[in-house]
Design an enzyme around this catalytic site. Structure first.
Site, PDB file in Angstrom:
ATOM      1  N   ASP A 176       0.839  -1.403   0.198  1.00  0.00           N
ATOM      2  CA  ASP A 176       0.030  -0.022   0.020  1.00  0.00           C
ATOM      3  C   ASP A 176       0.807   1.292  -0.058  1.00  0.00           C
ATOM      4  OD1 ASP A 176      -2.427   1.123  -0.151  1.00  0.00           O
ATOM      5  OD2 ASP A 176      -2.494   1.723   2.134  1.00  0.00           O
ATOM      6  N   ASP A 214      -2.899  -5.074  -5.033  1.00  0.00           N
ATOM      7  CA  ASP A 214      -1.986  -3.910  -5.280  1.00  0.00           C
ATOM      8  C   ASP A 214      -0.786  -4.029  -5.541  1.00  0.00           C
ATOM      9  OD1 ASP A 214      -4.373  -2.414  -5.471  1.00  0.00           O
ATOM     10  OD2 ASP A 214      -4.385  -1.765  -3.249  1.00  0.00           O
ATOM     11  N   ASP A 364     -16.148   0.616   4.224  1.00  0.00           N
ATOM     12  CA  ASP A 364     -15.060   1.356   4.150  1.00  0.00           C
ATOM     13  C   ASP A 364     -14.630   2.294   5.038  1.00  0.00           C
ATOM     14  OD1 ASP A 364     -15.080  -0.006   1.544  1.00  0.00           O
ATOM     15  OD2 ASP A 364     -16.019   1.638   0.601  1.00  0.00           O
TER      16      ASP A 364
END
Length: 384
Positions: A176, A214, A364
């Site tokens: 990240d 990611d 979220d």
């Protein structure tokens, strides 16, 4: 990473963080639009499925009997069939039959909520459309000495049920780019050891491994040398998994259709060994882009990537029934809906599976605490 991708950062306490990055056009994404730089948004979402098996004496609180095992019982390869089109405001796939091939791990926040709220008027819909669906199990704690046991608990349960588990290793160093989901192994040598322990728990049965969300699409924060080292480590990880578990299928990070152009993403994947060491790519993790757009994008990436014709793609369809939200809306955006139900029978060329990598209803961070199961949000998605 892609907004609130579920992760179990501390397995025993079901805590963790995920990054949310929104591009300037407001895409709920791990990265930017093709022409912009990423803007890291604050918050993440925690785990979808906990990576530890529940007590044997505590069966899942579902009244739906398990479906029969897949006739093959061993493969997750593409199977031709007619896929239902996305139409109307609510995705019809959210109400489709439970896939007989994929494994539903019997421990999750939504299952806990269902068990504790039998009289809640929202419970039947949340149970049938979300809790009863198979979803991914994340392994995001760097926990050498424990991860083999935790993986084996999942894969043994899947094998006993004749199903295919979906597992997400998420412990690459510098994950990240230091954002809200920062963490992982202290260095790549440590990661190599951890992934070997992860692989040791996979067993002899089939499995789907969504390798490090990611890790490829969001690698621009690394300098050229560090990026090359990460890519080499990902290739080693895939080879290690295949050596330990020959029936595992390993998918590499391809971002999503609103991020890098297909040719650019393919070049990154090629450098990471996806064509030579993996079984394909994954897209749309924790995101909202429509399945048709993701399938078309995945095929473009695969075409540009080259490699064996056997390479396929899996797509996270957990919250994409109504497509991406308006610009600037990434955190539990209103008006979203469940996407296609998880299945290995997509009817789409080179699309191996639609998966729920992010568990619908886990916030979220706007409709509830980041990563927490939020029944109002889950109900909204189920009726979207």
């Amino acid at each position: 990473m892609a907004v609130a991708a579920s992760a179990v950062v501390v397995v025993s306490t079901v805590t963790g963080v995920l990054s949310a990055a929104a591009g300037p056009d407001g895409r709920d994404t791990a990265g930017p639009a093709p022409t912009a730089s990423p803007v890291l948004a604050p918050l993440p979402g925690v785990p979808s499925r906990v990576a530890v098996a529940p007590p044997v004496s505590s069966p899942p609180p579902s009244s739906t009997p398990p479906a029969a095992p897949s006739p093959s019982g061993t493969d997750v390869a593409r199977t031709p069939s007619a896929a239902a089109p996305e139409s109307g405001r609510r995705s019809p796939e959210g109400t489709g039959p439970v896939d007989a091939a994929l494994y539903r791990h019997p421990a999750s926040q939504v299952l806990d909520w269902v068990a504790a709220h039998r009289d809640d008027p929202r419970r039947p819909l949340i149970e049938s459309r979300i809790a009863d669906r198979p979803a991914a199990v994340w392994f995001a704690a760097y926990n050498p000495g424990a991860v083999t046991r935790e993986v084996r608990a999942v894969t043994a349960g899947a094998a006993a049920a004749g199903r295919v588990p979906v597992l997400v290793p998420y412990a690459i160093p510098d994950r990240d780019c230091g954002g809200a989901s920062q963490g992982g192994a202290p260095d790549l040598a440590a990661y190599d050891g951890w992934i070997a322990e992860f692989a040791a728990g996979l067993g002899a049965g089939p499995s789907i491994v969504v390798l490090e969300p990611d890790s490829v699409a969001l690698s621009d924060c690394l300098d050229a040398a560090a990026r090359a080292e990460r890519y080499a480590s990902l290739a080693r990880a895939a080879r290690t998994i295949h050596a330990a578990a020959p029936k595992a299928r390993v998918y590499f990070d391809a971002g999503h259709s609103g991020w890098h152009p297909a040719e650019r993403q393919a070049s990154l994947l090629r450098a990471a060994g996806a064509a030579s060491s993996g079984d394909g790519i994954f897209t749309n993790v924790s995101n909202f882009h429509r399945t048709a757009d993701e399938a078309a994008y995945a095929r473009r990436v695969l075409a540009a990537l080259g490699g064996p014709a056997r390479l396929g793609a899996v797509i996270d369809t957990s919250r994409n029934g109504n497509g991406a939200p308006a610009a600037g809306q990434w955190c539990d955006p209103a008006g979203r809906a469940l996407g296609r139900a998880p299945t290995t029978d997509t009817g789409e060329a080179r699309i191996d599976a639609y998966l729920w990598v992010k568990l619908p209803g886990e916030s979220d961070g706007c409709k509830g605490a980041a990563g927490s199961f939020t029944p109002d949000y889950a109900y909204e998605l189920a009726t979207g």
